[in-house]
Design a protein around this motif. Sequence first.
Motif, PDB file in Angstrom:
ATOM      1  N   PRO A 506       0.820  -1.220   0.000  1.00  0.00           N
ATOM      2  CA  PRO A 506       0.000   0.000   0.000  1.00  0.00           C
ATOM      3  C   PRO A 506       0.852   1.266   0.000  1.00  0.00           C
ATOM      4  O   PRO A 506       1.955   1.304   0.554  1.00  0.00           O
ATOM      5  CB  PRO A 506      -0.807  -0.126   1.293  1.00  0.00           C
ATOM      6  CG  PRO A 506      -0.895  -1.592   1.535  1.00  0.00           C
ATOM      7  CD  PRO A 506       0.412  -2.149   1.060  1.00  0.00           C
ATOM      8  N   SER A 823      -5.926   2.344  -6.469  1.00  0.00           N
ATOM      9  CA  SER A 823      -6.218   1.436  -5.367  1.00  0.00           C
ATOM     10  C   SER A 823      -5.212   1.680  -4.244  1.00  0.00           C
ATOM     11  O   SER A 823      -4.381   2.580  -4.316  1.00  0.00           O
ATOM     12  CB  SER A 823      -6.144  -0.009  -5.856  1.00  0.00           C
ATOM     13  OG  SER A 823      -4.821  -0.312  -6.278  1.00  0.00           O
ATOM     14  N   LEU A 824      -5.258   0.824  -3.224  1.00  0.00           N
ATOM     15  CA  LEU A 824      -4.356   1.007  -2.095  1.00  0.00           C
ATOM     16  C   LEU A 824      -2.894   0.974  -2.513  1.00  0.00           C
ATOM     17  O   LEU A 824      -2.054   1.643  -1.912  1.00  0.00           O
ATOM     18  CB  LEU A 824      -4.612  -0.087  -1.045  1.00  0.00           C
ATOM     19  CG  LEU A 824      -5.874   0.074  -0.197  1.00  0.00           C
ATOM     20  CD1 LEU A 824      -6.042  -1.145   0.700  1.00  0.00           C
ATOM     21  CD2 LEU A 824      -5.813   1.346   0.638  1.00  0.00           C
ATOM     22  N   ASN A 825      -2.581   0.182  -3.551  1.00  0.00           N
ATOM     23  CA  ASN A 825      -1.173   0.023  -3.939  1.00  0.00           C
ATOM     24  C   ASN A 825      -0.912   0.386  -5.396  1.00  0.00           C
ATOM     25  O   ASN A 825      -0.003  -0.155  -6.019  1.00  0.00           O
ATOM     26  CB  ASN A 825      -0.716  -1.418  -3.692  1.00  0.00           C
ATOM     27  CG  ASN A 825      -1.395  -2.414  -4.611  1.00  0.00           C
ATOM     28  OD1 ASN A 825      -2.524  -2.183  -5.055  1.00  0.00           O
ATOM     29  ND2 ASN A 825      -0.726  -3.508  -4.914  1.00  0.00           N
TER      30      ASN A 825
END
Length: 833
Positions: A506, A823-825
């Motif tokens: 992340p 997205s988170l990552n």
Amino acid sequence: MPYPLLLNRNHLFTLMRLLYLFFSCFIFTISCTTTIETSSSLTKYIPKKAAIVLKINDFKDLQSEVKNNDFLQALSGTEAFTFINDRQELFKKVFYNGEVLICYTRLGRDDYDVSIITEVHPKIFEKDSLLSKEISKKPEIINSLGTAAHYMVKDQVFIASTSKLLLENIVRDTQEGAPEDTLFQKAYASANDGATASIFIRGSEVSTLFSSLFPNERTSPLKDSFTWTTADVDLDTNDLRLNGVTLVKDSTNLKLSLFKNTEPTVNAIAKITPHVSTGVEAITYTDWEQFKTNKADLLQLDPLRYTVAQEDLFSTFTEVGKIKLSKGIVGVGVSSDITASNDALAGASEEGRFREQMLYRMVDSTAFAKAFTPLLNFPTFKYYTSIDTYYLFAENKEQLETVIANYQNKATLALNSSYQNTERQLSSASSYLTITNLGSGGYRDLISEQGRKNLATDALEGYDYSALQLIQENDYLLFNMVVLKNESKQADASIAQIANVKLNAPIVMRPQFVKNHRTNGQDIVVQDANNTLYLISNTGKVLWQKDLDGPILGTMEQIDLYRNGRLQLAFTTPSSFYVLDRNGNEVAPYPLSFKDRITQPLAIFDYDRNSNYRFVIVQNDKVLMYDKKAKPVNGFTFREAANPILFPPAHIRIANKDYIAILESDGTTNILSRTGKARIEVSKKINFGDLPLFKSGNNFETFTVNGEKVTITTSGKFVQSISDFDSDSKIAVKNKLKVGQRENTLIINGKKIEIPLGTYTQPTIATVGKTSYVGLTNTETNEVYMYDAKGKLLPNFPIYGTSQIDINYLEGNKSLGFVTQGSLNSILIYKIN
């Protein structure tokens, strides 16, 4: 079928996709149809019968490139990725650093051993202290590495394998001095040690590998083709490129030996190929007699007595190929002498016309198949026609009519803009060329029914063509393969997503543009939760990764330490002050490490704009200043505040005087001279909001947490007044723009704009060229908004994004774009057309 896996799950997918990349591209194009030393210290430990050798120069970079390549991600659901699907825990205890060789050796028809070869280093068993002790005590002894893997150390080389017998064979072969495979060593010497990875394929094993990867294809087009093929891998976010050499051992019945002593000519077949074709395959030659001699050698016949039907026709051609249509194959010959070609076909009978083109019936329907097998597998041809310098041959007249109509309508491959993008990456002349229309579904025919279900309908969208070419050069063939993504161009779409780049963890530092001094464009820096820093190109290619000792504080700064136009990245973590060069290398004498925690982002003062930098570090209430040589600046006397410092110290110049502002948590404002002595006495305390002190005209300004404006004159006069902003407003100021957001209101220089209710990031202000923009992200709806300086929302916004954005030109002074988190990552790179 039990295929052994190595490393952990992340490494698994890296290797699967890389191996699959090579084979799938090669098969697409055929069936759908700075160097190192000659001998590495590691190569002598490669198993004698290894089918595949994967040379990895930088494992972390390879992981990132594979993870972020759209083409490989699109194919990840197919069964070819089960090639390595067992024993994924076998090598999890091994930590790799430097060059690594991974070898696959066939033990049975459907069973492969995996072995790993790399130099020993102190941290190779970093995750297992017992193994670390064993490796130093038991050199050259085969040891257990879990329940189904083994390892040994020989001459400071670490060798691990899923087969103990294979390790024993390696020991025996090295002791007995087994002869080296000279062609493999030649292939190995051709690999570029600057590539992230290189693949070596043994030709005698490729047929079995092919049948394992593509169960629906009964025959292997790669069978009996070459001795060794090697390719350096070049991946970016969208595209795949493989470059290398193919080697063919003399006096063998390998079909690529048909190119021996030949010279390639310029390919022209794309000019006659309809762009609706599923693919095209072609060979070229300048000397028919040499090609025929090679064919006789392949068949082990006397070249002086060997004859080919209709060779008087084939001797007039410089290129022969086949166009693959949905309803069959059309053969093509490109003539260098139309009169001679017509004379060779003089016995044919007329079979009517189509669009003023005469159609003929062939005299010998099997001549093509006999002459060019096994390089090109032709069906029997009953009809032919000629257009300009092209001679077309087919099983039925309808196939000829398809090619004629498309050629006359200028609907050919050569005129297709998508193919032109691919063609620019190819050499104009090649001995062998194959082009595949990836959108035609040919790949689906190779894989199982389950594989087709796992492959998304739009998985290959944008990947219109793949191309492979071989170019005969002395005693080897140059190998070149490309798969490029063509971005869809919609007339009403003014914002294009260039890339979606996935990180390994992340994101903890929002993506930020930094200038690329080589291109004058922008690259992107971002950091993940593993404290890994990434530099990413403006097209989404991960250029490098670097592990840091903690999260970066604030944003990244750029400096020109040597005053030569080459920029460095400067920043702090809670325990270090880093300066990195363009390639991610630490610039001596940095980094500086600190025992006490750093609590604020790095502050950089360049008083006279001559790169005579002052670097300011804050440790809670303490202030440290260093010069560009990392030496403490003893002349700066402000060493400690009475309270924790709220913001990085700021340098402000007003009327040719320098001021340094240091703000404390209790509301104390210190306005100092260059030496750290008080320059302006500020009698009142300020309930600071989000902003430090900034310049406004010839005064200092900031805003309180309640949105009130505070003005401090250079004489020390203090004025607090009502502003356009309310309590808890998120405020940003740059140049003459003052922006605030609260609830459903955005205010830009006094103008109120109603926006949807939501939770928003701090506004961002960017001046790009002569235009200023305001960016804002609603983190509840994941929508990015961009406004001009007058508060007008730009067309086609909002658009998807989850974090604060950074705005700039992507390339020099053009291609406006922005970067945000997805997205988170993952990060998203957008271009505004």
